[in-house]
Design a protein around this motif. Structure first.
Motif, PDB file in Angstrom:
ATOM      1  N   TRP A   1      19.744  43.076  28.979  1.00  0.00           N
ATOM      2  CA  TRP A   1      19.340  42.535  30.271  1.00  0.00           C
ATOM      3  C   TRP A   1      19.854  41.104  30.422  1.00  0.00           C
TER       4      TRP A   1
ATOM      5  N   PHE B   1      12.964  39.057  38.996  1.00  0.00           N
ATOM      6  CA  PHE B   1      12.837  40.503  38.847  1.00  0.00           C
ATOM      7  C   PHE B   1      11.650  40.948  39.688  1.00  0.00           C
TER       8      PHE B   1
ATOM      9  N   SER C   1      14.755  50.784  36.652  1.00  0.00           N
ATOM     10  CA  SER C   1      15.068  49.378  36.445  1.00  0.00           C
ATOM     11  C   SER C   1      14.511  48.545  37.592  1.00  0.00           C
TER      12      SER C   1
ATOM     13  N   SER D   1      20.966  46.769  38.096  1.00  0.00           N
ATOM     14  CA  SER D   1      20.261  48.047  37.899  1.00  0.00           C
ATOM     15  C   SER D   1      21.198  49.110  37.348  1.00  0.00           C
TER      16      SER D   1
ATOM     17  N   MET E   1      21.813  48.645  33.644  1.00  0.00           N
ATOM     18  CA  MET E   1      20.652  48.913  32.783  1.00  0.00           C
ATOM     19  C   MET E   1      20.139  50.344  32.888  1.00  0.00           C
ATOM     20  N   SER E   2      20.698  51.134  33.757  1.00  0.00           N
ATOM     21  CA  SER E   2      20.236  52.511  33.967  1.00  0.00           C
ATOM     22  C   SER E   2      20.140  53.332  32.673  1.00  0.00           C
TER      23      SER E   2
ATOM     24  N   TRP F   1      19.447  52.364  29.698  1.00  0.00           N
ATOM     25  CA  TRP F   1      18.278  51.896  28.961  1.00  0.00           C
ATOM     26  C   TRP F   1      16.993  52.486  29.549  1.00  0.00           C
ATOM     27  N   TYR F   2      16.919  52.563  30.859  1.00  0.00           N
ATOM     28  CA  TYR F   2      15.722  53.090  31.503  1.00  0.00           C
ATOM     29  C   TYR F   2      15.609  54.603  31.328  1.00  0.00           C
TER      30      TYR F   2
ATOM     31  N   HIS G   1       7.200  46.792  28.443  1.00  0.00           N
ATOM     32  CA  HIS G   1       8.250  46.424  29.399  1.00  0.00           C
ATOM     33  C   HIS G   1       7.978  45.042  29.998  1.00  0.00           C
TER      34      HIS G   1
ATOM     35  N   MET H   1      10.527  41.947  29.706  1.00  0.00           N
ATOM     36  CA  MET H   1      11.098  41.302  30.894  1.00  0.00           C
ATOM     37  C   MET H   1      10.730  39.823  30.944  1.00  0.00           C
TER      38      MET H   1
END
Length: 193
Positions: free
Chosen positions: A10, A35, A47, A88, A91-92, A94-95, A123, A127
């Motif tokens: 991230w 965020f 994300s 987003s 990071m897709s 990872w999600y 999470h 973050m």
């Protein structure tokens, strides 16, 4: 989940996207990134959106602008770049892994609630760490030289109501908070509401 690797991904992605944005708009003064739009249900986690804003696009909703709840300064849905899709998209994967690891195994409703609670807690902490790391990198000149000294990356999740002030505090180093007086005032107003 390797949360350290998640935070690094991230951080690196967010810093790169903000650097590209600052380079593409050299006459704009970016003051913050945030965020927001955290989303999770029993089946998936998505994300959150990374947003950024400039001083020139802040709108005060009433004369004087003394009440930050009546301003767009800390309202990412009203920002110039409310959703930076590249973040987003990056990071897709990872999600998808978070969904598979935390939510997919839950078979009963009770297991789903427990999984969602555990994932939300982990999470949120990750973050918050991302925000602190990105702020530190920005303030050291590691994102782009045009970012001001008081640049901050923060969680601004108004959809979570009473949790918003806590998320802000978790995502901004307490020693740095006084360097962003507008955010300090916004927090004070949230606490009084």
């Amino acid at each position: 989940m390797d949360w350290n690797a998640f935070e690094t991904a991230w951080h690196d992605s967010g810093c790169r996207i903000l650097a590209d944005l600052a380079a593409a708009f050299p006459d704009e003064r970016l003051y913050a990134a945030a965020f927001h739009l955290f989303y999770m249900d029993g089946d998936e986690i998505l994300s959150p959106a990374l947003a950024a804003n400039t001083e020139a696009t802040v709108r005060e909703m009433r004369p004087g602008g003394e009440d930050y709840r009546d301003s767009t300064r800390f309202a990412p849905p009203e920002w110039r770049w409310d959703v930076l899709d590249a973040a987003s998209d990056a990071m897709s994967p990872w999600y998808h892994r978070l969904t598979e690891e935390y939510l997919a195994p839950a078979a009963t409703e009770a297991e789903q609630f427990a999984a969602m609670d555990a994932l939300e807690t982990a999470h949120d902490a990750a973050m918050a760490g991302v925000c602190k790391a990105m702020t530190t990198t920005a303030r050291r000149g590691g994102i782009h030289s045009s970012l001001p000294r008081e640049f901050v990356v923060v969680i601004l999740e108004g959809q979570r109501g009473d949790e918003e002030a806590g998320l802000i505090r978790k995502s901004v180093d307490p020693q740095l908070l006084p360097t962003v007086p507008e955010l300090t005032e916004y927090l004070r107003q949230l606490d009084e509401a």
